[in-house]
Design an enzyme around this catalytic site. Structure first.
Site, PDB file in Angstrom:
ATOM      1  N   ARG A  80       0.887  -1.036  -0.024  1.00 40.34           N
ATOM      2  CA  ARG A  80      -0.050  -0.048   0.071  1.00 40.34           C
ATOM      3  C   ARG A  80       0.796   1.310  -0.064  1.00 40.34           C
ATOM      4  O   ARG A  80       1.651   1.437   0.851  1.00 40.34           O
ATOM      5  CB  ARG A  80      -0.904  -0.107   1.279  1.00 40.34           C
ATOM      6  CG  ARG A  80      -1.676   1.196   1.244  1.00 40.34           C
ATOM      7  CD  ARG A  80      -2.711   1.200   2.553  1.00 40.34           C
ATOM      8  NE  ARG A  80      -3.611   2.332   2.768  1.00 40.34           N
ATOM      9  CZ  ARG A  80      -3.456   3.282   3.718  1.00 40.34           C
ATOM     10  NH1 ARG A  80      -2.885   2.920   4.692  1.00 40.34           N
ATOM     11  NH2 ARG A  80      -3.976   4.419   3.714  1.00 40.34           N
ATOM     12  N   HIS A 125      -3.158  10.759   1.421  1.00 43.92           N
ATOM     13  CA  HIS A 125      -2.842  10.517   2.637  1.00 43.92           C
ATOM     14  C   HIS A 125      -1.948  11.683   3.448  1.00 43.92           C
ATOM     15  O   HIS A 125      -0.918  12.007   3.359  1.00 43.92           O
ATOM     16  CB  HIS A 125      -1.553   9.452   2.660  1.00 43.92           C
ATOM     17  CG  HIS A 125      -1.419   8.804   3.936  1.00 43.92           C
ATOM     18  ND1 HIS A 125      -1.564   7.239   4.060  1.00 43.92           N
ATOM     19  CD2 HIS A 125      -1.066   8.968   5.124  1.00 43.92           C
ATOM     20  CE1 HIS A 125      -1.168   7.075   5.163  1.00 43.92           C
ATOM     21  NE2 HIS A 125      -0.786   8.143   6.259  1.00 43.92           N
ATOM     22  N   GLU A 170      -7.696   8.089   6.716  1.00 44.34           N
ATOM     23  CA  GLU A 170      -7.914   8.691   7.952  1.00 44.34           C
ATOM     24  C   GLU A 170      -8.468  10.072   8.093  1.00 44.34           C
ATOM     25  O   GLU A 170      -7.782  11.112   8.468  1.00 44.34           O
ATOM     26  CB  GLU A 170      -6.676   8.735   8.854  1.00 44.34           C
ATOM     27  CG  GLU A 170      -6.159   7.065   9.165  1.00 44.34           C
ATOM     28  CD  GLU A 170      -4.993   7.050  10.145  1.00 44.34           C
ATOM     29  OE1 GLU A 170      -4.481   8.057  10.609  1.00 44.34           O
ATOM     30  OE2 GLU A 170      -4.707   6.033  10.393  1.00 44.34           O
ATOM     31  N   ASN A 312      -7.523   1.227  10.035  1.00 46.53           N
ATOM     32  CA  ASN A 312      -6.325   1.216  10.484  1.00 46.53           C
ATOM     33  C   ASN A 312      -6.527   1.207  11.797  1.00 46.53           C
ATOM     34  O   ASN A 312      -7.173   2.334  12.519  1.00 46.53           O
ATOM     35  CB  ASN A 312      -5.854   2.870  10.033  1.00 46.53           C
ATOM     36  CG  ASN A 312      -5.444   2.977   8.762  1.00 46.53           C
ATOM     37  OD1 ASN A 312      -5.766   2.058   7.936  1.00 46.53           O
ATOM     38  ND2 ASN A 312      -5.061   4.250   8.285  1.00 46.53           N
ATOM     39  N   TYR A 314      -4.590   0.993  15.687  1.00 44.63           N
ATOM     40  CA  TYR A 314      -3.117   0.991  16.449  1.00 44.63           C
ATOM     41  C   TYR A 314      -3.573   0.662  18.035  1.00 44.63           C
ATOM     42  O   TYR A 314      -2.663   0.155  18.552  1.00 44.63           O
ATOM     43  CB  TYR A 314      -2.619   2.592  16.153  1.00 44.63           C
ATOM     44  CG  TYR A 314      -2.030   2.735  14.967  1.00 44.63           C
ATOM     45  CD1 TYR A 314      -0.610   2.324  14.702  1.00 44.63           C
ATOM     46  CD2 TYR A 314      -2.825   3.198  13.684  1.00 44.63           C
ATOM     47  CE1 TYR A 314       0.071   2.326  13.638  1.00 44.63           C
ATOM     48  CE2 TYR A 314      -2.118   3.116  12.828  1.00 44.63           C
ATOM     49  CZ  TYR A 314      -0.710   2.874  12.358  1.00 44.63           C
ATOM     50  OH  TYR A 314      -0.115   3.035  11.168  1.00 44.63           O
ATOM     51  N   GLU A 379      -3.661  -0.601   8.105  1.00 41.86           N
ATOM     52  CA  GLU A 379      -2.422  -0.275   8.741  1.00 41.86           C
ATOM     53  C   GLU A 379      -2.372  -0.791  10.436  1.00 41.86           C
ATOM     54  O   GLU A 379      -3.907  -0.561  10.801  1.00 41.86           O
ATOM     55  CB  GLU A 379      -2.473   1.399   8.881  1.00 41.86           C
ATOM     56  CG  GLU A 379      -1.926   1.974   7.857  1.00 41.86           C
ATOM     57  CD  GLU A 379      -1.992   3.364   8.283  1.00 41.86           C
ATOM     58  OE1 GLU A 379      -1.714   4.036   9.172  1.00 41.86           O
ATOM     59  OE2 GLU A 379      -2.002   4.306   7.152  1.00 41.86           O
TER      60      GLU A 379
HETATM   61  C1  BGC Z   1      -1.085   7.139   9.509  1.00 42.40           C
HETATM   62  C2  BGC Z   1       0.228   7.019   9.316  1.00 42.40           C
HETATM   63  C3  BGC Z   1       1.099   7.057  10.624  1.00 42.40           C
HETATM   64  C4  BGC Z   1       0.793   6.084  11.528  1.00 42.40           C
HETATM   65  C5  BGC Z   1       1.412   6.018  12.777  1.00 42.40           C
HETATM   66  C6  BGC Z   1      -1.631   6.877  10.999  1.00 42.40           C
HETATM   67  O1  BGC Z   1      -2.273   7.499  11.695  1.00 42.40           O
HETATM   68  O2  BGC Z   1      -1.936   6.786   8.573  1.00 42.40           O
HETATM   69  O3  BGC Z   1       0.578   7.851   8.438  1.00 42.40           O
HETATM   70  O4  BGC Z   1       2.440   7.062  10.395  1.00 42.40           O
HETATM   71  O5  BGC Z   1      -0.652   6.159  11.982  1.00 42.40           O
HETATM   72  O6  BGC Z   1       1.083   7.103  13.667  1.00 42.40           O
END
Ligand code: BGC
Length: 478
Positions: A80, A125, A170, A312, A314, A379
């Site tokens: 990607r 992006h 995002e 995405n 995290y 992501e």
């Molecule tokens: C974003 C990335 C970023 C990653 C880690 C996401 O919000 O799409 O560009 O590097 O998080 O913070």
């Protein structure tokens, strides 16, 4: 990751890694590229850690072949990347096309396909052409048509080979961090107002582009288009407290729901978002029209404008109720505060608590709440700060645990997960944090002009997972 059971992953599972143009390309003013909002933001002093910039970054604009080697060493099935809008359309419009920029992406896409790697391409992006920002950027109504033209240009130019498209990455982050908090480009701080407008125009731009693809390109190109949405998983801090429970629902509504509800749910913003924002406008005496814009009946609806769900993920949060903010702000409207659980390890930066099972829960929530369409995790990653550890055992554990949870989401929760993209292929420019956070499967030595890429242990182990899955799939076929 050797203990990972890969049997849950379907044979055509997409094993990927992600990057974005501004974070890796460099070449910020080379060969006719126009400036973007991130160029401007980084060049203004005091915005980014140690005033670092993406002027050179990993120099992927000139070192693409090195990136390709990394992709091949990993054995990725998918990669990607994002297109720098200002590299191919320097003022953001199709009035002037920068052929050198187009050539660059043609080379990248052709090389990927020749190597049997499927490209997934993001159109924006975070790096909006500065020329468009100068005319109001994402706050301007006109941006949706301008974006649609750009999207059509990309579909026409690259769509014979690119079959997986993401319009906007995002929208939550660019809208909120860039227009509410002012800590991301374009650095605007208009709490409680601009983020909603920006998010709205991003949705309009996305919807128009999807409809364009659907009517004019799909029958010729057979690809798919979506929008990448970020979300934490969230649970009440005190599950026995009804206010925390309600705050958790709002937390999810104001993050994932803000964009998922219009596209995958009702075609409109979540009810809780609409009612809270309206009530707070009244309460605080704001009378300059609705802060959360309304979708016009004269434009294509956002509902159904995605062919897959791009997520995405995290981290996760425990959520508590937040009352009584007396000023206009997104958080005041949301009325919720997310905190981390003390038992969660933190990776590299305060906000990145490691919560692998949050991903499984979020995947199930998306399936139950929004859609049974295939989901790509576009992501997910783990950052390192401080002295470099090439033997990054914590990151290995993180990937193993996370992929295990993805496997469970598929086999136990029945979620149709089509693919997983690690963030990121390479250490790169981590926005306002500069280069001090490293998310790569490959280490990049930023101290020398060669910007040498070398495997982290996590990269080698991810490659082993992909290869194990591949052998298992092959042996099932024999
Ligand atoms: C974003 C990335 C970023 C990653 C880690 C996401 O919000 O799409 O560009 O590097 O998080 O913070």
């Amino acid at each position: 990751m050797s203990a990972l059971d890969v049997s849950a992953f379907p044979s055509d599972f997409a094993w990927g890694a992600s990057t974005s143009a501004y974070q890796i390309e460099g070449g910020w003013n080379m060969d006719g590229k126009g400036p973007s909002t991130w160029d401007t933001f980084c060049h203004a002093k005091g915005k980014v850690f140690e005033d670092q910039t993406g002027d050179v970054a990993c120099n992927s604009y000139q070192l693409w072949e090195e990136d390709l080697k990394c992709i091949l060493q990993l054995g990725l099935t998918h990669y990607r990347l994002s297109i720098s809008w200002a590299r191919i359309l320097p003022d953001g419009t199709t009035n002037h096309v920068n052929l050198k920029g187009v050539e660059y992406y043609n080379k990248v896409i052709d090389n990927l396909i020749a190597s049997d790697v499927t490209p997934m391409v993001t159109l924006c992006h975070f790096d909006l052409p500065q020329a468009l920002e100068d005319c109001g950027g994402w706050q301007s109504t006109d941006i949706a048509d301008i974006f649609e033209n750009y999207a059509r240009f990309c579909f026409k130019t690259f769509g014979d080979r690119v079959k997986l498209w993401i319009t906007v990455n995002e929208p939550y982050v660019y809208a909120k961090l860039g227009h509410e908090d002012g800590i991301f480009a374009p650095g605007i701080k208009e709490p409680g107002i601009s983020a909603y407008l920006v998010g709205h125009n991003m949705l309009r731009a996305h919807a128009k582009s999807w409809h364009s693809y659907n009517s004019d390109f799909r029958h010729l190109q057979g690809g798919q288009v979506s929008i990448a949405l970020n979300s934490d998983w969230a649970e009440p801090l005190d599950p026995g407290c009804p206010k925390d429970v309600a705050a958790t629902e709002r937390y999810l509504a104001f993050s994932l729901g803000w964009f998922a509800c219009p596209v995958f749910g009702t075609g409109d913003y979540p009810e809780s978002m609409k009612s809270r924002i309206e009530a707070r406008s009244l309460e605080l005496g704001y009378n300059q029209g609705p802060r959360l814009p309304r979708f016009s009946k004269d434009e294509p609806s956002p509902l159904g404008t995605a062919d897959f769900f791009a997520l995405n993920y995290y981290t996760s949060r425990k959520v508590k109720n937040l009352n009584g903010a007396r000023e206009l702000s997104f958080t005041g409207d949301e009325g919720a505060e997310g905190v981390t659980d003390p038992s969660w390890p933190i990776s590299g930066i305060y906000w990145l608590a490691v919560v692998p099972d949050g991903l499984r829960k979020l995947l199930k929530y998306i399936k139950d709440t929004y859609t049974s369409l295939p989901i790509y995790i576009t992501e997910n990653g783990f950052s390192q700060s401080g002295p470099v550890q090439k033997e990054d055992d914590d990151r290995c554990t993180f990937y193993q645990d996370t992929l295990q949870e993805v496997g469970k989401a598929i086999s136990q929760e029945g979620v149709n997960v089509k693919g997983y993209f690690a963030w990121s292929l390479l250490d790169n420019f981590e926005w306002a944090e500069g280069f001090r956070l490293r998310f790569g499967l490959f280490h990049v030595d930023f101290s020398t002009p060669e910007l040498k890429r070398t495997f982290y242990r996590s990269g080698r182990e991810y490659a082993a997972v992909i290869s194990k899955h591949h052998s298992q799939t092959k042996s099932k076929l024999v």
